[in-house]
Design an enzyme around this catalytic site. Structure first.
Site, PDB file in Angstrom:
ATOM      1  CE1 TYR A 144      -3.936   2.173   0.639  1.00 23.65           C
ATOM      2  CE2 TYR A 144      -2.684   3.092   2.461  1.00 23.65           C
ATOM      3  CZ  TYR A 144      -3.779   3.139   1.618  1.00 23.65           C
ATOM      4  OH  TYR A 144      -4.705   4.152   1.752  1.00 23.65           O
ATOM      5  CE  LYS A 148      -3.571   4.829  -1.914  1.00 21.10           C
ATOM      6  NZ  LYS A 148      -4.681   5.488  -2.628  1.00 21.10           N
ATOM      7  CE1 TYR A 158       1.756   8.744 -16.622  1.00 16.34           C
ATOM      8  CE2 TYR A 158       0.387   9.764 -18.311  1.00 16.34           C
ATOM      9  CZ  TYR A 158       1.036   8.655 -17.799  1.00 16.34           C
ATOM     10  OH  TYR A 158       0.963   7.460 -18.477  1.00 16.34           O
ATOM     11  CB  THR A 174     -11.123   9.880   6.509  1.00 15.75           C
ATOM     12  OG1 THR A 174     -10.083  10.845   6.330  1.00 15.75           O
ATOM     13  CG2 THR A 174     -12.467  10.554   6.312  1.00 15.75           C
TER      14      THR A 174
HETATM   15  P1  NAD Z   1     -12.718   1.790   0.451  1.00 14.80           P
HETATM   16  O1  NAD Z   1     -12.002   0.485   0.490  1.00 14.80           O
HETATM   17  O2  NAD Z   1     -14.050   1.892   1.103  1.00 14.80           O
HETATM   18  O3  NAD Z   1     -12.900   2.281  -1.054  1.00 14.80           O
HETATM   19  C1  NAD Z   1     -12.024   1.936  -2.104  1.00 14.80           C
HETATM   20  C2  NAD Z   1     -12.857   1.653  -3.333  1.00 14.80           C
HETATM   21  O4  NAD Z   1     -11.982   1.365  -4.441  1.00 14.80           O
HETATM   22  C3  NAD Z   1     -13.763   0.435  -3.165  1.00 14.80           C
HETATM   23  O5  NAD Z   1     -15.051   0.757  -3.630  1.00 14.80           O
HETATM   24  C4  NAD Z   1     -13.101  -0.637  -4.011  1.00 14.80           C
HETATM   25  O6  NAD Z   1     -13.994  -1.621  -4.459  1.00 14.80           O
HETATM   26  C5  NAD Z   1     -12.486   0.195  -5.115  1.00 14.80           C
HETATM   27  N1  NAD Z   1     -11.336  -0.441  -5.786  1.00 14.80           N
HETATM   28  C6  NAD Z   1     -10.259  -1.021  -5.196  1.00 14.80           C
HETATM   29  N2  NAD Z   1      -9.402  -1.452  -6.134  1.00 14.80           N
HETATM   30  C7  NAD Z   1      -9.952  -1.139  -7.343  1.00 14.80           C
HETATM   31  C8  NAD Z   1      -9.559  -1.343  -8.695  1.00 14.80           C
HETATM   32  N3  NAD Z   1      -8.414  -1.981  -9.002  1.00 14.80           N
HETATM   33  N4  NAD Z   1     -10.361  -0.897  -9.673  1.00 14.80           N
HETATM   34  C9  NAD Z   1     -11.541  -0.289  -9.388  1.00 14.80           C
HETATM   35  N5  NAD Z   1     -11.967  -0.066  -8.132  1.00 14.80           N
HETATM   36  C10 NAD Z   1     -11.186  -0.489  -7.127  1.00 14.80           C
HETATM   37  O7  NAD Z   1     -11.712   2.869   1.047  1.00 14.80           O
HETATM   38  P2  NAD Z   1     -11.890   4.430   1.330  1.00 14.80           P
HETATM   39  O8  NAD Z   1     -11.628   4.646   2.761  1.00 14.80           O
HETATM   40  O9  NAD Z   1     -13.141   4.955   0.724  1.00 14.80           O
HETATM   41  O10 NAD Z   1     -10.632   5.007   0.542  1.00 14.80           O
HETATM   42  C11 NAD Z   1     -10.764   5.664  -0.709  1.00 14.80           C
HETATM   43  C12 NAD Z   1      -9.390   6.176  -1.159  1.00 14.80           C
HETATM   44  O11 NAD Z   1      -8.875   7.086  -0.186  1.00 14.80           O
HETATM   45  C13 NAD Z   1      -8.342   5.077  -1.327  1.00 14.80           C
HETATM   46  O12 NAD Z   1      -7.546   5.362  -2.452  1.00 14.80           O
HETATM   47  C14 NAD Z   1      -7.517   5.173  -0.058  1.00 14.80           C
HETATM   48  O13 NAD Z   1      -6.197   4.742  -0.261  1.00 14.80           O
HETATM   49  C15 NAD Z   1      -7.595   6.667   0.233  1.00 14.80           C
HETATM   50  N6  NAD Z   1      -7.386   6.929   1.673  1.00 14.80           N
HETATM   51  C16 NAD Z   1      -8.403   6.697   2.571  1.00 14.80           C
HETATM   52  C17 NAD Z   1      -8.175   6.919   3.927  1.00 14.80           C
HETATM   53  C18 NAD Z   1      -9.241   6.723   4.972  1.00 14.80           C
HETATM   54  O14 NAD Z   1      -8.931   6.866   6.165  1.00 14.80           O
HETATM   55  N7  NAD Z   1     -10.472   6.421   4.652  1.00 14.80           N
HETATM   56  C19 NAD Z   1      -6.909   7.361   4.354  1.00 14.80           C
HETATM   57  C20 NAD Z   1      -5.911   7.547   3.410  1.00 14.80           C
HETATM   58  C21 NAD Z   1      -6.171   7.350   2.065  1.00 14.80           C
END
Ligand code: NAD
Ligand code: UDP
Length: 313
Positions: A144, A148, A158, A174
């Protein structure tokens, strides 16, 4: 009317973003492979003629015409992203190349959802955007964290090579409604455990810290970042209120006073960051953004969601 692609749109944060964009009047294309996303998160949007759902994996290229892309596709819970680590790496590398390639072809602006995990187990506290981080490249979190980090590098390159308009936000922990009750992150675990009178599982001694941002604050910051005019490098978006996991457990029990749960200590996972707190000076200065919802208020709203979810299940 603008057309906006949200990858990962049926996940926790993506579903809130789709909702806000529709409220604003945009056309929204929600793209998701449903690895951690759930149809329940977006069911209420399906009747909207400006909402479109595509089941697709960003690791495969796709051709679409859109004006903006929010790239959120990637599992975010350690349990989920470690389930298939190579797939997680592909999503943040091959997948991000596909998203940026799509943006280049249709001249769309991209916002990429990066993470505080790029700072690894940080030696600088609170974390500023100019800190390069302390990541174990071969540890269980590296699929991860390193993914990232590559994704950020791809965005920057890009922009430099192809003048693509990119924005990067580094999201700190979050939480809120629609986080999958089974996704294994700390807030969903603690609340569902407390509601079921099960022991609250604290990993290790519980002295490690995290800073928790409520989802509505986060989405507001994300949209402000997309709309501002410059590609200005990564910006931290998070709530600087910092808590140990022991303190968090107490806050959850305070929000669910009828709970009979006790505290149980279980082994700490390898490479678990010891402290995390965002320096949000850049977001405050550039976006005029600060979080408005404190942990108690956010937890109360989140508890209500999980109560209803567990009753429904
Ligand atoms: P989540 O797991 O609920 O959502 C991720 C979504 O991406 C899911 O709907 C999943 O099915 C989809 N997905 C995963 N791999 C995929 C692929 N190869 N192709 C298409 N869809 C795909 O997580 P979240 O908390 O909603 O996080 C959303 C984004 O924010 C992520 O990129 C995560 O890294 C980033 N993020 C979230 C947090 C947090 O605390 N919630 C913190 C840091 C970063
Ligand atoms: N954690 C915990 N009990 C749980 C789940 C997580 O004590 O049931 C701890 C975990 O060890 C970490 C913190 O809570 O220190 C946040 O974990 P999470 O998986 O939510 O996010 P991340 O580690 O990616 O910040």
């Amino acid at each position: 009317m603008r057309s906006i692609l949200v990858t990962g749109g049926s996940g926790f944060l993506g579903s809130h973003l789709c909702e806000r964009l529709l409220e604003r009047g945009d056309n929204v294309v929600c793209l998701d492979n449903f690895f951690t996303g759930r149809k329940e998160n977006i069911l209420h949007l399906m009747g909207n003629p400006r909402f479109e759902l595509i089941r697709h994996d960003i690791v495969e290229p796709i051709t679409l015409e859109v004006d903006q892309i929010y790239n959120l596709a990637c599992p975010a819970s350690p349990v989920a992203y470690q389930y298939n680590p190579i797939k997680t790496i592909k999503t943040s590398t091959v997948g991000v190349v596909n998203v940026l390639g799509l943006a280049k072809r249709c001249k769309a602006r991209v916002l990429h959802a990066s993470t505080s995990e790029v700072y690894g187990d940080p030696t600088v506290h609170p974390q500023t955007e100019d800190y390069w981080g302390n990541v174990n490249p071969i540890g269980p979190r590296s699929c991860y964290d390193e993914g990232k980090r590559v994704a950020e590098s791809l965005c920057v390159n890009y922009h430099q090579e192809h003048q693509l308009e990119v924005r990067i936000i580094r999201i700190f922990n979050t939480y809120g409604p629609r986080m999958d009750p089974n996704d294994g992150r700390v807030i969903s675990n603690f609340i569902t455990q407390a509601l079921r009178d099960q022991p609250i599982t604290i990993y290790g001694e519980g002295t490690q810290t995290r800073s928790f941002c409520y989802c509505d604050d986060l989405i507001r910051g994300m949209m402000l970042m997309m709309e501002q005019d410059q590609s200005i490098g990564p910006v931290n978006i998070g709530n600087p209120g910092e808590y140990t996991m022991l303190q968090l457990a107490q806050e959850v029990l305070r929000a669910i006073p009828e709970s009979k749960s006790t505290i149980e200590h279980v082994p700490l996972p390898q490479d678990d960051p010891k402290q995390r707190c965002p320096d949000i000076t850049k977001a405050q200065t550039i976006l005029g953004w600060s979080p408005e919802i404190d942990l108690r208020t956010g937890l109360a709203r989140t508890v209500e969601y999980y109560r209803a979810e567990l009753a429904r299940a």
